[in-house]
Structures are given as C-alpha cells and as structure tokens.
Enzyme design. Structure first.
Site, mmCIF file in Angstrom:
data_model
loop_
_atom_site.group_PDB
_atom_site.id
_atom_site.type_symbol
_atom_site.label_atom_id
_atom_site.label_comp_id
_atom_site.label_asym_id
_atom_site.label_seq_id
_atom_site.Cartn_x
_atom_site.Cartn_y
_atom_site.Cartn_z
ATOM 1 N N LYS A 33 30.343 31.585 -6.463
ATOM 2 C CA LYS A 33 30.825 32.024 -7.613
ATOM 3 C C LYS A 33 31.877 30.970 -8.221
ATOM 4 C CE LYS A 33 34.126 34.765 -7.480
ATOM 5 N NZ LYS A 33 35.200 35.673 -7.364
ATOM 6 N N THR A 34 32.842 30.616 -7.251
ATOM 7 C CA THR A 34 33.983 29.550 -7.723
ATOM 8 C C THR A 34 33.579 28.186 -8.180
ATOM 9 O OG1 THR A 34 35.606 30.727 -6.250
ATOM 10 C CG2 THR A 34 36.264 28.680 -7.300
ATOM 11 N N ASP A 217 36.814 35.327 -14.494
ATOM 12 C CA ASP A 217 36.494 35.565 -13.060
ATOM 13 C C ASP A 217 36.740 36.929 -12.799
ATOM 14 O OD1 ASP A 217 35.742 34.922 -10.571
ATOM 15 O OD2 ASP A 217 37.769 33.934 -10.022
ATOM 16 N N GLU A 218 36.209 37.457 -11.622
ATOM 17 C CA GLU A 218 36.265 38.859 -11.356
ATOM 18 C C GLU A 218 36.256 39.790 -12.548
ATOM 19 O OE1 GLU A 218 36.352 39.314 -8.300
ATOM 20 O OE2 GLU A 218 37.554 37.908 -7.070
ATOM 21 N N GLN A 248 31.505 44.740 -6.071
ATOM 22 C CA GLN A 248 32.759 44.500 -5.508
ATOM 23 C C GLN A 248 33.886 44.860 -6.357
ATOM 24 O OE1 GLN A 248 33.281 40.761 -3.204
ATOM 25 N NE2 GLN A 248 31.570 40.033 -4.132
ATOM 26 N N ARG A 612 32.990 39.852 4.396
ATOM 27 C CA ARG A 612 33.844 38.820 4.616
ATOM 28 C C ARG A 612 33.554 38.082 6.126
ATOM 29 N NH1 ARG A 612 34.966 38.219 0.286
ATOM 30 N NH2 ARG A 612 33.375 39.705 0.052
#
Length: 733
Positions: A33-34, A217-218, A248, A612
């Site tokens: 994503k980043t 983002d997010e 998420q 994670r």
DNA sequence: AACTCTTTAGTCGCG
DNA sequence: CTAAAGAGTT
C-alpha cells in the site's frame, strides 16, 4: 526514469499508481500500500501531471507521514517542499495558522491535547456549579468531541431530553471559553478548518485550484467530517486517491466511518475499487486463516488475500490453564526461537487489552528476556513535561488559564485552593484572565505575587532568545528540577526534563533545515511574519508538542521482544507473532458485543492481528485469568474456531481435556454460558476470613445477585463492611 | 498547604 | 489488583 519507477509493480499496483482521475484502492494487508501511494506521487510529478505544489497527502499518524516523505525523497531527486504531506490535524493546523484571521482565531492560538481539554472542561463545570457526579467530565468531553467530529456545533445538536440539553449547554459554554482563551482542541482543529473552507469561497477556490491531486492513506479510518473536508478541498476538479482496507477498520469507536468508502465510490462515480490482493508479507497458511476469519463478516466490500510465497508452517495453538502459564508458554517459545537464531525484535506479543501485558512482562522479566512495551505514556504527555510546557505557554501567552492553573502552585509556593477561588471570582467578575486578575490584585498573596514575578522574569529573560535557551530558562527558574530531586523516583522525571532541551534543539534544527515553512507546522507565511520570530518558533514548538505527543521513545533500537495491543500493531509486521488471550469476553471483548457492529469490528481486529505475522503464528488462550485481581473463566474465543482446523497444530495434545472450572465467580460466557444457577457462596456465614486491609473478620451475610452480589463481614475493629463479591479478596483462616 | 487514607473504576487510542 | 482522583486529617 519513469520506467524505473514502475518496474516491479504487479498489474493491480500499476493500475492504481497510474489511475487517471479519482480512484479507490482496496489495499489488503501487506499488499504494498505505502509503495503504491509513494510511487503514485512520484509518478504524478515525474510525468509532469502535477507539480509538487499541487499535491496534498493525508495520513493518520505522524509516523506514516514521515515515512512517506522519506520514501519519496529516496525515489525522487526533486525536493518535496511545496507538497503538503501530514496528518489531518497537522494540515488543518497549518491551514488555520495561515488564515487565522479568516478562521476567527488569534495568530498564536494554542492547541489543547485531550488532557488539557479535560482540565478545561473540569474548570468550566466547576465555574458553572455542575454536579460532576451527574455530568462526568469525561462524558462531557466525549459528547463534545463526538459532535464536533460529526461536524456539529452546539447550536445544531438535537437534544430531546433535559440531560442532553444540559450537555449541549456545556458544549456551547466550553466553546465560548475556548474562544475567550484562544485555544483549540483536536476536534476543533478539524471542524474549524472545515468551516473556514466552507464559508470562505475565495480561500476554498484558491486551494481547490492549487491541489490537483489529493491522496489519502488509511481511508477506512476517516470520519464523516474528515471526508467532508477532503471533498471540500478537492472541489469538482481535483483527483482524490483514497487507499484503504475495510477489513482493517478497527477505529469505529472513535468516529471512523467505513461507510465513507462506499460513499466515496458513489460520490465520484467509481464503479469498482482497484483491489490489491497479492500479499507480500505472509505465508499462505497465515493468509488462509485470516481469510477464513474475515469471511465470517457480512459487511464487506470483499476480497481474499493470496501469495506465491508458499504454504509455510502451520499455526500453533496453545491452551493454558491460566494467564501465568500462558505467559510461561510465550517465554519458552521465544527462548526456543532465539536459540534457532531469531532476533528478539522479530517477535511480537499481541493482546487485546493493555491490562494483559502485566503477566507477560512479568514472565519475560523473570526469564531475563529483553522486551519493550508499546503505548503507555508518551513523552509530551508526561506530567513533568506538561509542567515545563505550561511555563513555556505562559511565556508565549500569560493569559493561558490552563497553563496558569497547572503551574501556579507547582512547585508548591503557597497558592492554595482559597487563593485560587478568590482569583477566579475576580477574573470572572472583571471578565479577564486569571493572569490579569493576579496582576491586578497583586500583593494580596505572597506566593501569587512570587509566581507573577517568576513568569514575568522568565518572559523578560527569554525575549529574543532561541527555543532551546528559552527551555533552559524555564528549567532553571521554575525549580522543577529541584522539586523532583526531593521526590523519590524523581530521577526519571529529571532525565525527561533534560530531554526536553534536546527535543527543543532538534525541533529548531529541523525547522532551520527545512526552511521556515516545512517542518514547523505553525510557521507558515503569516506566523513567520509575526513580530517576533522567536515567539513564532515557540508557538510552533508547542503545537508540535500537542500534535506529536510520541516520537521521543527511548531504547527503540535495542533487540527486544515487542509487546503491544492489537490496535497498536496495525501497520506493523513481524517474523513471529503471538496472539494471546483468545477468550470469549476478552477477544472478542465483552464490551464490544453490546454495540451494533461490535462483533464484526472485533473480528476485523483479529484479522489485523493475524496478518501481522510473516512466518510464524502462535495463538493462545487461558482457561482462567486474573482480571482486576479476581479469577475469571473463559471459553476459547470463537475466532479460534473460525480458523480451519487443518491450518492449526495444537500444542496441547499431551494434555487431557481439562475439567470444567471449579466455580464461576463471574458468568461471562459471551452468551454461550449456561443460564446462571444461584451462585455458590464462597464462604459460609460465620466463617472466619481475612481481608488484605481490615484483617480477620467473620462473614455475617450476603445480599444482591450476579455482579452486584455483596458479602458482609464483621471486623472486630471497624465493624461491619459490605464488599462486592466479585472483587473482594477474602481468604479463609 | 501538604500529607495520608479511601474510594473508584478499569477495551482499544491517532492527533 | 492498581493507578488515580477525591476526601479527610494534621
């Protein structure tokens, strides 16, 4: 050059990076994503679709903003100056500083963090003579913030009952107080910035023309107000690029609204989101487990993660007798992993609630393993730092009542409740600040006069000096350090105070480095033209302290096991992950189950926890757990059962199925428990028992049912006492 | 005003 | 149980 940039992207990532116009990217955990976000910015600039000036990127944490900037400057030879990259709060602060007049704020407005806000509310309620048993300050705070986050001012909140009407009154009074004092809380930062753009067409059009590309983002964590702000800023022309993962979304409890994703698609006429489903983090077993769990949720946009990294090891599950044994298991497993060559820092131990960390910390400590607990008190939130900051705030603006009250008698100088009451009355009567009242009525109280002189002395001495020197003056003259020298365990506090000088130095260096505008959120055009640049930098530093409470974490580099809540783990990844406390009532948490979509949010939390792990995943639950000092008995979490059994290896095969717990003190089976029989009485009437505080006594009676059940004990010295049965610790003797 | 005792509450927590 | 806030005492 552009070819380099796009090399190695998978087709979906490529589509996202090069999307024309607005787009929604559904980015699964570990799907890059980043990288997509930063590559897109670089691509936009490199292909001359937009200049850096025309880009605005929003993140949720300062950490994410920093990471984005550093990756960007590694990717691009161009400078990132002119780009607006930051958190919602950081960007709103910047906007409000630049246009403080249009926003109706003093040039040097200060930011209240949540603790400051709570203190301000307590002060207000006291002034209004409110019964704080009926209107708890925390509840009032939550009410105000909830409404501001929904974009509502006091005048627009609907109140149907007298209680709510009263809350609305407090809301209005609180805002009036903030305006008087020239302070702004976190929610206000956003609401004020929104209103600024909404009301000022000229300004709005200016920014709409400037920012051609807005990236978020997010996105699943945005609130309604944040989304409205984004839309306003984008206007009809700009391209809005939103990246998020509905699976998420774990912050509904603080105002995040996943619904924004669907709304966004509708608003922008987007038929399908771009889905990033290839995962570059975990082995397939881990992803299969995560997919299976999240598939139980009904409200999803829908996607499955996949990988070509191979199946990997099975997930291990351990059922412990109690939390101590669970912690022991974790320690043993970590030791084994370490022997195999894994670094401690590659291991994370996750839990649902902070209270669970104690048992694990204890076990790690006893075993001599290094560990680091995330979360907890942050640097700028420590009491001693807030005290020092309060002096700094008074230097910036002595009429800051919040700061005044915090340190007027700290260290103690003989200004007591009495004196303050008088001062408060005088201030309110004269319609002035506490500081003005103190100056006017000077001499009445020796300590107060001394305080006024002290602050004036600091202001005079600091005039024209740099930030770090000002901090040193505060530390030297406030005698905070002397005070903590007399306190046992004050050494750590003194270290922190000295660290504050370093923080100021670093901040000043950063500001110099990046030119006037970039680093200091406050030093935009108008603040920089303040009469006194030193003053402007002080204000910027105070804003930095409020907006970036963390950052100054010590010992981050050491090789240590990472302990944190699942919430704190979001966005991170580890070679090996332990998810502990997988019990009904704890994870999923019992409190969450009473809320409408509570269970689904808990499940998303479990999904975050599972994803994670890169290589190894350990799950554990305890049949008995000490909670608030009392044993509680829990069934295995339903989330354990939602993972296909083929993926899981039980580590308990040698163990017999354990017999049912001996006694249920608190019936909390999450709906699965049998209907509650009349509780067994732990002590017979007439039995001699011992209480940790009152000593020996005789049980003399019971009353109440369920969680309210109480036991009466007669003590020879203090007489009869009632205790809540679930909490009291009585031992037979 | 400063200290000590007692009571109370306890999911997660960015800025 | 434990940290923190409030009440009560010196």
């Amino acid at each position: 050059m552009p070819a380099d940039l796009l090399e190695g992207l998978n087709p979906d990532q490529l589509a996202a990076v090069t999307a024309e116009g607005s787009a929604l990217v559904l980015a699964g955990a570990g799907s890059g994503k980043t990288r997509v976000l930063t590559t897109r910015i670089a691509w936009l600039v490199q292909t001359a679709r937009v200049s850096p000036m025309g880009i605005l990127a929003v993140t949720f944490t300062n950490k994410a903003a920093k990471e984005m900037l550093s990756r960007l400057s590694a990717m691009l030879p161009i400078n990132t100056r002119g780009m607006w990259v930051g958190t919602f709060h950081g960007l709103c602060n910047r906007l409000l500083r630049a246009h403080h007049q249009d926003a109706g704020l003093p040039q040097l407005f200060q930011i209240l963090d949540s603790a400051d806000q709570l203190a301000a509310i307590k002060r207000l309620l006291k002034a209004l003579n409110v019964d704080t048993d009926k209107y708890e300050p925390r509840k009032v705070q939550a009410f105000i913030n909830m409404n501001k986050e929904a974009g509502l001012r006091a005048g627009r909140v609907e109140a149907w009952d007298p209680y709510t009407r009263r809350l609305v009154e407090f809301f209005a009074e609180y805002d009036a107080q903030c305006n008087r004092e020239g302070v702004v809380d976190f929610a206000e930062l956003l609401l004020r910035a929104y209103e600024l753009l909404e009301r000022n067409a000229l300004l709005r059009e200016h920014y709409q023309t400037r920012f051609r590309h807005i990236l978020v983002d997010e996105f699943q964590d945005t609130s309604k107000l944040q989304y409205a702000w984004l839309k306003l800023l984008a206007g009809p022309e700009a391209a809005l690029f939103a990246v998020g993962d509905d699976d998420q979304s774990i912050y509904a409890f603080r105002g995040a609204d996943v619904g924004n994703m669907a709304t966004f698609m509708r608003d922008m006429g987007i038929a399908e989101p771009i889905k990033l489903t290839q995962n570059y983090r975990s082995h397939a077993t881990i992803l299969d487990a995560a997919n299976a769990v999240i598939a139980q949720n009904a409200n999803r946009l829908g996607k499955d993660l996949w990988t070509d990294a191979g199946v990997g090891e099975p997930i291990r599950h351990y059922q412990a007798m109690d939390d101590r044994e669970e912690a022991g298991f974790v320690v043993e497993a970590i030791r084994e992993l370490y022997r195999e060559g894994l670094a401690y820092a590659d291991v994370a131990v996750l839990y649902r609630a902070n209270a669970q960390s104690r048992a694990i910390e204890h076990a790690l400590f006893t075993a001599g393993l290094p560990y680091r607990v995330y979360g907890g008190q942050r640097f700028f939130e420590r009491a001693e730092i807030k005290h020092a900051l309060a002096y700094l705030r008074l230097i910036a603006n002595p009429e800051d009542d919040n700061a005044f009250l915090r340190v007027v008698n700290f260290p103690a100088r003989g200004v007591g409740a009495r004196t303050l009451e008088g001062l408060d009355a005088a201030a309110r009567q004269g319609g002035m600040s506490l500081w003005q009242a103190a100056c006017a009525g000077g001499g009445k109280n020796k300590g107060l006069a001394g305080f006024v002189a002290l602050v004036e002395g600091m202001r005079a001495e600091a005039r024209g000096l740099g930030l770090a020197e000002t901090v040193e003056i505060v530390l030297a003259r406030s005698s905070l350090i002397e005070h903590y020298k007399t306190e046992k365990e004050g050494e750590g506090r003194i270290e922190n105070l000295n660290e504050l000088t370093n923080a100021a130095l670093a901040f000043a260096a950063d500001a110099d480095d990046q030119g006037l505008a970039a680093a200091a959120p406050g030093t935009t055009a108008s603040a920089a033209t303040a009469d006194d640049p030193a003053q402007a930098q002080l204000i910027a530093f105070l804003a930095h302290a409020a907006l970036e409470a963390g950052e100054h974490e010590a010992g981050a580099a050491a090789d240590a096991v990472q302990l944190m809540t699942v919430h704190a783990a979001k966005g991170l990844e580890f070679h090996t992950v332990f998810i502990t406390g997988l019990e009904e009532g704890l994870f999923p948490h019992e409190n969450a189950l009473t809320e409408p979509d509570g269970l689904e949010e808990e499940r998303r939390l479990m999904y975050v926890a599972l994803t994670r792990a890169r290589r190894r995943l350990f799950l554990s639950h305890a049949q008995q757990r000490l909670l608030h000092g009392q044993p509680r008995y829990g069934l295995a979490s339903r989330f354990l059962e939602e993972i296909p059994t083929a993926l899981v290896h039980s580590l308990n095969l040698h163990r017999r199925p354990t017999p049912p717990p001996p006694r249920s003190t608190a019936d909390w089976g999450g709906g699965k428990a049998p209907s509650q029989p009349s509780r067994e009485l732990p002590h017979k009437i007439g039995a001699r028992v011992s209480h940790p505080r009152y000593g020996e006594g005789v049980v003399s009676g019971y009353q109440g049912q369920g969680a309210e059940a109480e036991i009466r004990v007669a003590f020879p010295k203090v007489g009869d006492k009632w205790f809540i049965l679930d909490y009291v610790k009585l031992t037979p003797c």
